[in-house]
Scaffold this active site. Structure first.
Site, short mmCIF file in Angstrom:
data_model
loop_
_atom_site.label_atom_id
_atom_site.label_comp_id
_atom_site.label_asym_id
_atom_site.label_seq_id
_atom_site.Cartn_x
_atom_site.Cartn_y
_atom_site.Cartn_z
N TYR A 109 28.71 1.58 64.62
CA TYR A 109 29.81 2.54 64.78
C TYR A 109 30.92 2.12 63.82
CZ TYR A 109 33.91 4.86 66.62
OH TYR A 109 35.04 5.62 66.72
N GLU A 197 35.20 9.47 62.03
CA GLU A 197 34.25 8.65 62.75
C GLU A 197 32.86 8.79 62.13
OE1 GLU A 197 34.66 8.27 67.40
OE2 GLU A 197 33.08 9.69 66.89
#
Ligand code: GDP
Ligand code: MN
Length: 401
Positions: A109, A197
């Site tokens: 991530y 993101e």
């Protein structure tokens, strides 16, 4: 403002962040053609909606022939996709992204966001990318590394290394990873984003880094400096009532409850929502008509509240300052005459021109329930919502009143 994954990936490409080859499709034929153009033996078909968690809801699927890609696209387009982020009502899928299938070795991530407490951007990384980052943040926050950015400096190499070593990337990929973080931060800064993101950023079997997913949110308050980004807006993804409100500069956010509120000032609106909760009911919206509201804006606000079919009662809570009580009352009465009101309306007015305001309401011939104070308003609203059963005593009291 949110945009779709395929649009975010176009921005990534402009900034040289590697993404899988692919393109957006609006119908099965187009999906098949894209698969043929990309070539290979596996394709990923991804529902384009403004919500994440699609992998868990059947919005990310794999096709092994162009014909299978078309079939999957056919099933996905027009379906209502429910994911942990859409709420139970789900979202209608109108577009799909067709991409080359990638052999994934490892998922990370990475993201950039605004740290409001520290008042600066923060870069975030974790070795546990993919579909569980929300749980990770809740259960094991130490699995997430953060570096706070100085907007004047860009991304210094030592901070990039802290993130990369923190997320446990293979040493051979540190150079490529540094490039991705510095480009990610450039995307974030140059577009005035509130969120960028990549979840997951993957290491492929052939040891490349690739942004497999992409999510970008822009700061609405900065959009005036990015007129070109307005083209990316997809009004289909917005709540129709919120869209209508924003067109009339009415500050409205739809919520789950059944008591509609109209208030002036964001602080009073928050306090009013608390009040409704404490009374055992639940607000259907946030609506701040603001200090300089005109009769037209009040009318619009009232129409918008009534447009929400869940609303079983309305509380108007106004402290007349710059917005005078008579202007508010006139707007409410105008709106009430225009749209048939089938729900009870509790009105609490105070402040500038309160007498004139109350007279306008009283003389309108409409059936408003007047409250004399915040506490009185709470008491009167208590009986209106679905949760009234939880307060049988006050329900009986309401009947006696
Ligand atoms: P989200 O669930 O809405 O965040 O959608 P993602 O784009 O993140 O996709 C969900 C998951 O599908 C990813 O975490 C990957 O594990 C998987 N996935 C997506 N594309 C591919 C691909 O090309 N190859 C493989 N092996 N997995 C993929
Ligand atoms: Mn994802």
């Amino acid at each position: 403002m949110k945009i779709h994954e395929y649009q975010a990936k176009e921005i990534f490409s402009q900034f040289k962040i590697p993404v899988p080859r692919g393109s957006v499709a609006h119908d099965p034929e187009e999906a098949k053609r894209i698969a043929e153009e990309i070539g290979g033996a596996r394709w990923v078909i991804k529902a384009q909606i403004h919500a994440g968690g699609r992998g868990k809801g059947g919005g990310v699927r794999i096709g092994e022939t162009p014909a299978a890609v078309a079939e999957i696209a056919e099933e996905m387009l027009g379906m209502t996709l429910v994911t942990p982020q859409t709420g139970p009502q789900g979202r209608l899928v109108r577009k799909v992204l067709v991409e080359e299938g990638v052999a994934v070795k490892q998922e990370f991530y990475v993201g950039a966001a605004v740290d409001r407490a520290k008042q600066c951007p923060v870069l975030i990384a974790s070795s546990e990318g993919g579909m569980g980052i929300e749980e990770l943040a809740a259960c094991r926050p130490e699995g997430i590394v953060r570096e706070w950015m100085d907007v004047g400096l860009g991304l210094p190499a030592f901070q990039a290394r802290n993130l990369l070593f923190g997320m446990g990337i293979d040493a051979s990929l540190v150079r490529a990873g540094t490039g991705i973080f510095s480009q990610l931060f450039k995307v974030f800064e140059s577009h005035d984003c509130t969120l960028v993101e990549i979840n997951p950023l993957v290491v492929t079997e052939d040891k490349r880094l690739l942004a497999l997913d992409a999510k970008i949110e822009f700061d609405d308050n900065a959009l005036y400096r990015h007129k070109d980004l307005l083209e990316l807006e997809d009004t289909d993804e917005q709540d129709p009532l919120e869209l209508e409100a924003s067109r009339h500069r009415v500050n409205y956010i739809r919520m789950e409850g059944d008591i509609g509120i109209m208030v002036n000032g964001a602080g009073l609106a928050m306090a009013t929502m608390d009040l409704i909760k404490q009374a055992g009911a639940s607000p259907a919206n946030f609506l701040d008509v603001g200090g300089g509201a005109t009769t037209e804006m009040v009318t619009k606000g009232f129409e918008i509240i009534l447009g929400d079919k869940n609303v079983r009662g309305i509380l108007i809570n106004i402290f007349g300052g710059i917005l005078r009580c008579d202007v508010l009352a006139k707007g409410v009465v105008d709106a009430a005459k225009k749209v048939a009101i089938k729900v009870p309306v509790v009105v609490r007015l105070d402040g500038t021109n309160v007498e004139e305001g109350r007279n306008i309401l009283a003389e309108s011939g409409l059936d408003f329930i007047v409250a004399n104070s915040m506490a009185d308003a709470a008491e009167k609203v208590r009986g209106l919502g679905a949760s009234k059963a939880r307060n049988p005593k006050s329900e009986i009291r309401n009947k006696l009143e």
